[in-house]
Design a protein around this motif. Structure first.
Motif, PDB file in Angstrom:
ATOM      1  N   ASP A  66     -10.410   8.554   7.058  1.00 55.55           N
ATOM      2  CA  ASP A  66      -9.017   8.533   6.607  1.00 55.55           C
ATOM      3  C   ASP A  66      -9.217   9.781   5.638  1.00 55.55           C
ATOM      4  O   ASP A  66      -9.625   9.674   4.652  1.00 55.55           O
ATOM      5  CB  ASP A  66      -8.689   7.215   5.972  1.00 55.55           C
ATOM      6  CG  ASP A  66      -6.914   7.238   6.158  1.00 55.55           C
ATOM      7  OD1 ASP A  66      -6.252   7.677   7.146  1.00 55.55           O
ATOM      8  OD2 ASP A  66      -6.388   6.800   5.094  1.00 55.55           O
ATOM      9  N   VAL A  67      -8.299  11.091   6.084  1.00 53.39           N
ATOM     10  CA  VAL A  67      -8.045  12.042   5.184  1.00 53.39           C
ATOM     11  C   VAL A  67      -7.073  11.982   4.647  1.00 53.39           C
ATOM     12  O   VAL A  67      -6.040  11.532   4.848  1.00 53.39           O
ATOM     13  CB  VAL A  67      -8.269  13.206   6.125  1.00 53.39           C
ATOM     14  CG1 VAL A  67      -8.116  14.360   5.335  1.00 53.39           C
ATOM     15  CG2 VAL A  67      -9.417  13.191   7.107  1.00 53.39           C
ATOM     16  N   GLN A  68      -7.033  12.518   3.357  1.00 54.58           N
ATOM     17  CA  GLN A  68      -6.004  12.299   2.043  1.00 54.58           C
ATOM     18  C   GLN A  68      -5.276  11.020   2.168  1.00 54.58           C
ATOM     19  O   GLN A  68      -4.150  10.991   2.168  1.00 54.58           O
ATOM     20  CB  GLN A  68      -5.002  13.715   2.423  1.00 54.58           C
ATOM     21  CG  GLN A  68      -5.647  14.791   2.529  1.00 54.58           C
ATOM     22  CD  GLN A  68      -4.743  15.868   2.812  1.00 54.58           C
ATOM     23  OE1 GLN A  68      -3.696  15.994   2.501  1.00 54.58           O
ATOM     24  NE2 GLN A  68      -5.284  16.970   3.210  1.00 54.58           N
ATOM     25  N   THR A  69      -6.213  10.058   1.743  1.00 51.20           N
ATOM     26  CA  THR A  69      -5.822   8.582   1.866  1.00 51.20           C
ATOM     27  C   THR A  69      -4.908   8.072   0.971  1.00 51.20           C
ATOM     28  O   THR A  69      -4.179   7.018   1.238  1.00 51.20           O
ATOM     29  CB  THR A  69      -6.938   7.675   1.822  1.00 51.20           C
ATOM     30  OG1 THR A  69      -6.679   6.331   2.339  1.00 51.20           O
ATOM     31  CG2 THR A  69      -7.503   7.592   0.483  1.00 51.20           C
ATOM     32  N   GLY A  70      -4.402   9.142  -0.138  1.00 50.17           N
ATOM     33  CA  GLY A  70      -3.584   8.523  -1.194  1.00 50.17           C
ATOM     34  C   GLY A  70      -4.044   7.596  -1.912  1.00 50.17           C
ATOM     35  O   GLY A  70      -5.391   7.672  -2.356  1.00 50.17           O
ATOM     36  N   GLY A  71      -3.481   6.406  -2.230  1.00 49.98           N
ATOM     37  CA  GLY A  71      -3.980   5.421  -2.792  1.00 49.98           C
ATOM     38  C   GLY A  71      -4.764   4.253  -2.073  1.00 49.98           C
ATOM     39  O   GLY A  71      -4.964   3.128  -2.566  1.00 49.98           O
ATOM     40  N   GLY A  72      -4.749   4.638  -0.830  1.00 47.05           N
ATOM     41  CA  GLY A  72      -5.547   3.837   0.296  1.00 47.05           C
ATOM     42  C   GLY A  72      -4.515   2.672   0.797  1.00 47.05           C
ATOM     43  O   GLY A  72      -5.063   2.115   1.603  1.00 47.05           O
ATOM     44  N   GLU A  73      -3.452   2.726   0.526  1.00 47.36           N
ATOM     45  CA  GLU A  73      -2.386   1.533   0.865  1.00 47.36           C
ATOM     46  C   GLU A  73      -2.423   1.485   2.305  1.00 47.36           C
ATOM     47  O   GLU A  73      -2.459   0.147   3.009  1.00 47.36           O
ATOM     48  CB  GLU A  73      -1.042   1.565   0.430  1.00 47.36           C
ATOM     49  CG  GLU A  73      -0.982   1.828  -1.213  1.00 47.36           C
ATOM     50  CD  GLU A  73      -1.056   3.078  -1.641  1.00 47.36           C
ATOM     51  OE1 GLU A  73      -1.033   3.078  -3.037  1.00 47.36           O
ATOM     52  OE2 GLU A  73      -1.511   4.188  -1.058  1.00 47.36           O
ATOM     53  N   VAL A  74      -2.166   2.607   3.209  1.00 47.20           N
ATOM     54  CA  VAL A  74      -2.181   2.543   4.501  1.00 47.20           C
ATOM     55  C   VAL A  74      -3.293   1.924   5.218  1.00 47.20           C
ATOM     56  O   VAL A  74      -3.459   1.013   6.217  1.00 47.20           O
ATOM     57  CB  VAL A  74      -1.413   3.782   5.179  1.00 47.20           C
ATOM     58  CG1 VAL A  74      -1.574   3.615   6.836  1.00 47.20           C
ATOM     59  CG2 VAL A  74      -0.387   4.248   4.609  1.00 47.20           C
ATOM     60  N   LEU A  75      -4.712   2.692   4.779  1.00 48.01           N
ATOM     61  CA  LEU A  75      -5.654   2.018   5.242  1.00 48.01           C
ATOM     62  C   LEU A  75      -6.202   0.702   5.063  1.00 48.01           C
ATOM     63  O   LEU A  75      -6.715   0.098   6.075  1.00 48.01           O
ATOM     64  CB  LEU A  75      -6.952   2.950   4.808  1.00 48.01           C
ATOM     65  CG  LEU A  75      -8.349   2.781   5.401  1.00 48.01           C
ATOM     66  CD1 LEU A  75      -8.246   2.882   7.101  1.00 48.01           C
ATOM     67  CD2 LEU A  75      -9.327   3.752   4.759  1.00 48.01           C
TER      68      LEU A  75
END
Length: 267
Positions: A66-75
Protein backbone atom coordinates in the motif's frame (compact mmCIF):
# COMPACT_ATOMS: atom_id res chain seq x y z
CA UNK A 1 -15.37 13.73 5.16
CA UNK A 2 -18.67 12.22 6.07
CA UNK A 3 -21.39 11.56 3.54
CA UNK A 4 -24.52 13.20 4.94
CA UNK A 5 -27.09 15.52 3.43
CA UNK A 6 -27.38 18.14 6.14
CA UNK A 7 -25.62 19.60 9.14
CA UNK A 8 -27.12 18.56 12.47
CA UNK A 9 -28.78 21.18 14.61
CA UNK A 10 -26.14 20.89 17.32
CA UNK A 11 -23.22 22.00 15.19
CA UNK A 12 -21.10 24.83 16.63
CA UNK A 13 -22.58 28.33 16.62
CA UNK A 14 -21.83 29.65 13.13
CA UNK A 15 -21.78 33.26 14.36
CA UNK A 16 -18.74 32.63 16.55
CA UNK A 17 -16.06 33.17 13.92
CA UNK A 18 -13.13 33.28 16.33
CA UNK A 19 -14.32 30.21 18.23
CA UNK A 20 -14.82 28.18 15.05
CA UNK A 21 -11.40 29.09 13.72
CA UNK A 22 -9.67 28.43 17.05
CA UNK A 23 -11.32 25.02 17.33
CA UNK A 24 -10.18 24.09 13.82
CA UNK A 25 -6.63 25.26 14.51
CA UNK A 26 -6.46 23.09 17.62
CA UNK A 27 -7.69 19.90 15.92
CA UNK A 28 -5.06 17.25 15.10
CA UNK A 29 -4.33 16.69 11.43
CA UNK A 30 -2.38 13.40 11.41
CA UNK A 31 -3.58 10.50 9.29
CA UNK A 32 -6.64 10.26 7.08
CA UNK A 33 -9.29 10.04 9.77
CA UNK A 34 -11.94 12.58 8.78
CA UNK A 35 -14.28 12.00 11.72
CA UNK A 36 -13.66 15.57 12.95
CA UNK A 37 -15.82 16.76 10.05
CA UNK A 38 -18.91 14.98 11.39
CA UNK A 39 -21.69 17.56 11.18
CA UNK A 40 -19.28 20.18 9.81
CA UNK A 41 -18.82 19.07 6.20
CA UNK A 42 -19.91 16.33 3.81
CA UNK A 43 -18.46 14.78 0.69
CA UNK A 44 -20.25 12.30 -1.57
CA UNK A 45 -18.45 8.99 -2.06
CA UNK A 46 -17.59 7.43 -5.43
CA UNK A 47 -19.96 4.71 -6.57
CA UNK A 48 -17.21 2.07 -6.83
CA UNK A 49 -16.69 1.88 -3.01
CA UNK A 50 -12.91 1.75 -3.14
CA UNK A 51 -12.16 0.39 0.35
CA UNK A 52 -14.48 -2.58 -0.13
CA UNK A 53 -13.14 -3.34 -3.60
CA UNK A 54 -9.57 -3.07 -2.32
CA UNK A 55 -10.36 -5.44 0.56
CA UNK A 56 -11.61 -8.09 -1.86
CA UNK A 57 -8.37 -7.94 -3.81
CA UNK A 58 -6.25 -8.03 -0.65
CA UNK A 59 -8.03 -11.21 0.45
CA UNK A 60 -6.84 -12.93 -2.76
CA UNK A 61 -3.28 -11.53 -2.82
CA UNK A 62 -0.07 -13.24 -1.66
CA UNK A 63 2.08 -10.12 -1.27
CA UNK A 64 0.73 -6.54 -1.21
CA UNK A 65 2.09 -3.02 -1.01
CA UNK A 66 0.00 0.00 0.00
CA UNK A 67 1.75 3.14 -1.25
CA UNK A 68 1.40 6.42 0.66
CA UNK A 69 -0.82 4.76 3.23
CA UNK A 70 -1.37 7.92 5.32
CA UNK A 71 -2.26 6.83 8.82
CA UNK A 72 -3.06 3.33 7.56
CA UNK A 73 -6.80 3.72 8.12
CA UNK A 74 -7.95 2.47 4.70
CA UNK A 75 -5.63 -0.53 4.68
CA UNK A 76 -6.61 -1.39 8.24
CA UNK A 77 -10.28 -1.51 7.22
CA UNK A 78 -9.64 -4.72 5.25
CA UNK A 79 -10.72 -7.83 7.12
CA UNK A 80 -8.17 -10.16 5.49
CA UNK A 81 -4.61 -9.20 4.59
CA UNK A 82 -2.09 -11.19 2.52
CA UNK A 83 0.63 -13.29 4.18
CA UNK A 84 3.05 -10.50 3.24
CA UNK A 85 1.64 -6.98 3.59
CA UNK A 86 3.75 -3.81 3.44
CA UNK A 87 2.87 -0.11 3.47
CA UNK A 88 4.93 3.00 2.74
CA UNK A 89 4.45 6.54 4.05
CA UNK A 90 6.57 9.66 3.84
CA UNK A 91 5.21 12.00 6.52
CA UNK A 92 6.78 11.17 9.92
CA UNK A 93 3.61 11.83 11.94
CA UNK A 94 1.69 9.48 9.67
CA UNK A 95 4.45 6.86 9.79
CA UNK A 96 4.04 6.70 13.57
CA UNK A 97 0.26 6.53 13.34
CA UNK A 98 0.28 3.88 10.61
CA UNK A 99 2.83 1.80 12.52
CA UNK A 100 0.69 1.79 15.65
CA UNK A 101 -2.40 0.84 13.66
CA UNK A 102 -0.96 -1.68 11.22
CA UNK A 103 1.83 -3.49 13.09
CA UNK A 104 -0.68 -5.43 15.22
CA UNK A 105 -2.14 -6.68 11.90
CA UNK A 106 1.27 -7.91 10.76
CA UNK A 107 1.83 -5.09 8.25
CA UNK A 108 5.36 -3.73 7.89
CA UNK A 109 5.32 0.06 7.63
CA UNK A 110 8.30 1.54 5.80
CA UNK A 111 9.20 5.23 5.97
CA UNK A 112 9.79 6.26 2.38
CA UNK A 113 9.53 9.74 0.82
CA UNK A 114 6.79 9.94 -1.77
CA UNK A 115 9.21 11.10 -4.48
CA UNK A 116 11.84 8.41 -3.80
CA UNK A 117 12.14 5.05 -5.58
CA UNK A 118 10.18 2.33 -3.82
CA UNK A 119 12.63 0.49 -1.51
CA UNK A 120 11.71 -2.99 -2.72
CA UNK A 121 13.05 -5.54 -5.16
CA UNK A 122 11.75 -5.98 -8.68
CA UNK A 123 8.64 -8.14 -8.86
CA UNK A 124 8.12 -8.23 -5.09
CA UNK A 125 4.32 -7.84 -5.04
CA UNK A 126 1.32 -9.20 -6.87
CA UNK A 127 -0.88 -6.31 -5.68
CA UNK A 128 -0.04 -2.62 -5.22
CA UNK A 129 -2.74 -0.33 -3.82
CA UNK A 130 -3.00 3.36 -3.03
CA UNK A 131 -5.74 5.76 -2.03
CA UNK A 132 -5.10 9.36 -3.05
CA UNK A 133 -1.37 9.23 -3.75
CA UNK A 134 0.22 12.65 -4.15
CA UNK A 135 1.73 11.37 -7.38
CA UNK A 136 1.62 7.88 -8.84
CA UNK A 137 5.11 6.80 -9.93
CA UNK A 138 4.01 4.30 -12.55
CA UNK A 139 7.53 3.24 -13.49
CA UNK A 140 8.23 2.23 -9.90
CA UNK A 141 4.84 0.56 -9.56
CA UNK A 142 5.48 -1.49 -12.68
CA UNK A 143 8.95 -2.43 -11.43
CA UNK A 144 7.82 -3.83 -8.07
CA UNK A 145 4.81 -5.69 -9.52
CA UNK A 146 5.18 -9.31 -10.47
CA UNK A 147 4.22 -10.20 -14.05
CA UNK A 148 0.44 -10.46 -14.07
CA UNK A 149 0.22 -8.28 -10.94
CA UNK A 150 -2.32 -5.50 -10.36
CA UNK A 151 -2.24 -1.84 -9.35
CA UNK A 152 -5.59 -0.89 -7.80
CA UNK A 153 -6.00 2.70 -6.64
CA UNK A 154 -8.27 5.68 -6.20
CA UNK A 155 -6.69 8.91 -7.37
CA UNK A 156 -7.62 12.54 -6.85
CA UNK A 157 -8.61 13.99 -10.20
CA UNK A 158 -8.15 17.36 -11.90
CA UNK A 159 -9.36 20.61 -10.30
CA UNK A 160 -10.58 18.75 -7.23
CA UNK A 161 -12.20 21.08 -4.67
CA UNK A 162 -11.03 24.01 -6.77
CA UNK A 163 -13.93 26.12 -5.58
CA UNK A 164 -12.02 26.19 -2.27
CA UNK A 165 -8.62 26.65 -3.90
CA UNK A 166 -9.74 29.49 -6.14
CA UNK A 167 -11.65 31.23 -3.35
CA UNK A 168 -8.29 31.82 -1.67
CA UNK A 169 -5.84 31.86 -4.61
CA UNK A 170 -7.96 33.22 -7.44
CA UNK A 171 -8.45 31.63 -10.87
CA UNK A 172 -5.85 28.99 -11.68
CA UNK A 173 -4.26 28.56 -15.12
CA UNK A 174 -5.43 25.73 -17.39
CA UNK A 175 -2.28 23.67 -16.84
CA UNK A 176 -2.88 23.69 -13.08
CA UNK A 177 -6.55 22.79 -13.46
CA UNK A 178 -5.63 19.91 -15.81
CA UNK A 179 -3.04 18.37 -13.48
CA UNK A 180 -3.90 14.82 -12.32
CA UNK A 181 -6.13 14.31 -15.36
CA UNK A 182 -6.95 10.60 -15.79
CA UNK A 183 -6.12 10.69 -19.50
CA UNK A 184 -2.66 11.99 -18.71
CA UNK A 185 -2.14 9.37 -16.01
CA UNK A 186 -3.40 6.65 -18.34
CA UNK A 187 -0.72 7.65 -20.86
CA UNK A 188 1.96 7.62 -18.14
CA UNK A 189 0.86 4.18 -16.96
CA UNK A 190 0.87 2.75 -20.46
CA UNK A 191 4.29 4.27 -21.12
CA UNK A 192 5.52 2.36 -18.05
CA UNK A 193 4.27 -0.89 -19.60
CA UNK A 194 1.05 -1.28 -17.63
CA UNK A 195 -2.26 -2.27 -19.20
CA UNK A 196 -5.44 -0.41 -18.26
CA UNK A 197 -8.09 -2.87 -17.06
CA UNK A 198 -10.51 -0.27 -15.66
CA UNK A 199 -10.58 3.52 -15.45
CA UNK A 200 -13.61 5.41 -14.12
CA UNK A 201 -14.04 9.02 -13.01
CA UNK A 202 -16.65 10.90 -10.98
CA UNK A 203 -17.29 14.46 -9.81
CA UNK A 204 -18.67 14.58 -6.26
CA UNK A 205 -20.44 17.26 -4.23
CA UNK A 206 -18.80 18.66 -1.09
CA UNK A 207 -20.45 20.99 1.45
CA UNK A 208 -18.79 23.00 4.23
CA UNK A 209 -21.26 24.06 6.92
CA UNK A 210 -18.96 26.44 8.80
CA UNK A 211 -15.68 28.24 8.29
CA UNK A 212 -13.92 26.00 10.82
CA UNK A 213 -14.45 23.04 8.50
CA UNK A 214 -12.70 24.93 5.70
CA UNK A 215 -9.80 25.81 7.99
CA UNK A 216 -9.38 22.21 9.13
CA UNK A 217 -9.61 20.94 5.54
CA UNK A 218 -6.84 23.27 4.39
CA UNK A 219 -4.65 22.40 7.40
CA UNK A 220 -5.10 18.69 6.71
CA UNK A 221 -4.83 18.71 2.91
CA UNK A 222 -1.86 21.05 2.84
CA UNK A 223 -1.25 21.05 -0.91
CA UNK A 224 -4.62 22.64 -1.72
CA UNK A 225 -3.56 26.16 -0.69
CA UNK A 226 0.22 26.00 -0.16
CA UNK A 227 1.35 27.97 2.85
CA UNK A 228 -2.17 28.35 4.17
CA UNK A 229 -2.51 29.89 7.62
CA UNK A 230 -5.37 31.59 9.42
CA UNK A 231 -3.21 34.67 9.92
CA UNK A 232 -2.47 35.01 6.21
CA UNK A 233 -6.10 34.57 5.14
CA UNK A 234 -8.09 35.91 8.11
CA UNK A 235 -9.97 38.63 6.14
CA UNK A 236 -10.91 36.15 3.43
CA UNK A 237 -11.97 33.59 6.04
CA UNK A 238 -14.16 36.13 7.77
CA UNK A 239 -15.82 36.94 4.45
CA UNK A 240 -16.41 33.23 3.92
CA UNK A 241 -17.93 32.90 7.39
CA UNK A 242 -20.34 35.72 6.60
CA UNK A 243 -21.17 34.16 3.23
CA UNK A 244 -22.00 30.79 4.81
CA UNK A 245 -24.16 32.55 7.39
CA UNK A 246 -26.07 34.44 4.70
CA UNK A 247 -26.28 31.81 1.94
CA UNK A 248 -25.81 28.40 3.57
CA UNK A 249 -23.10 25.77 3.01
CA UNK A 250 -20.10 26.53 0.84
CA UNK A 251 -20.32 24.04 -2.04
CA UNK A 252 -17.35 22.54 -3.85
CA UNK A 253 -16.78 19.43 -5.95
CA UNK A 254 -14.10 16.79 -5.58
CA UNK A 255 -12.95 14.65 -8.50
CA UNK A 256 -11.86 11.03 -8.19
CA UNK A 257 -10.85 8.30 -10.58
CA UNK A 258 -10.44 4.59 -10.11
CA UNK A 259 -7.48 2.83 -11.68
CA UNK A 260 -7.04 -0.89 -12.19
CA UNK A 261 -3.82 -1.58 -14.06
CA UNK A 262 -2.16 -4.87 -14.90
CA UNK A 263 1.47 -5.74 -15.52
CA UNK A 264 1.51 -8.08 -18.51
CA UNK A 265 2.58 -11.65 -17.76
CA UNK A 266 5.78 -12.97 -19.24
CA UNK A 267 5.35 -13.92 -22.93
Amino acid sequence: MNNGPTAPSDRPDPTAFDALVAEAQAAPTEGWDFSWFEGRATEARPSWRYAEAMARRLARARASLDVQTGGGEVLASATTLPPLAVATEGWPANVAKATALLHPRGVAVVASPEDAPLPFADGAFDLVTSRHPVRARFGEIARVLRPGGTYFAQHVGPASAFEVVEYFLGPQPPEVRAARHPDRERAEAEAAGLEVVDLRAERLRMEFFDVGAVVHFLRKVVWMVPGFSVEAYRPRLRELHERIEAEGPFVAHSTRHLFELRKPPHP
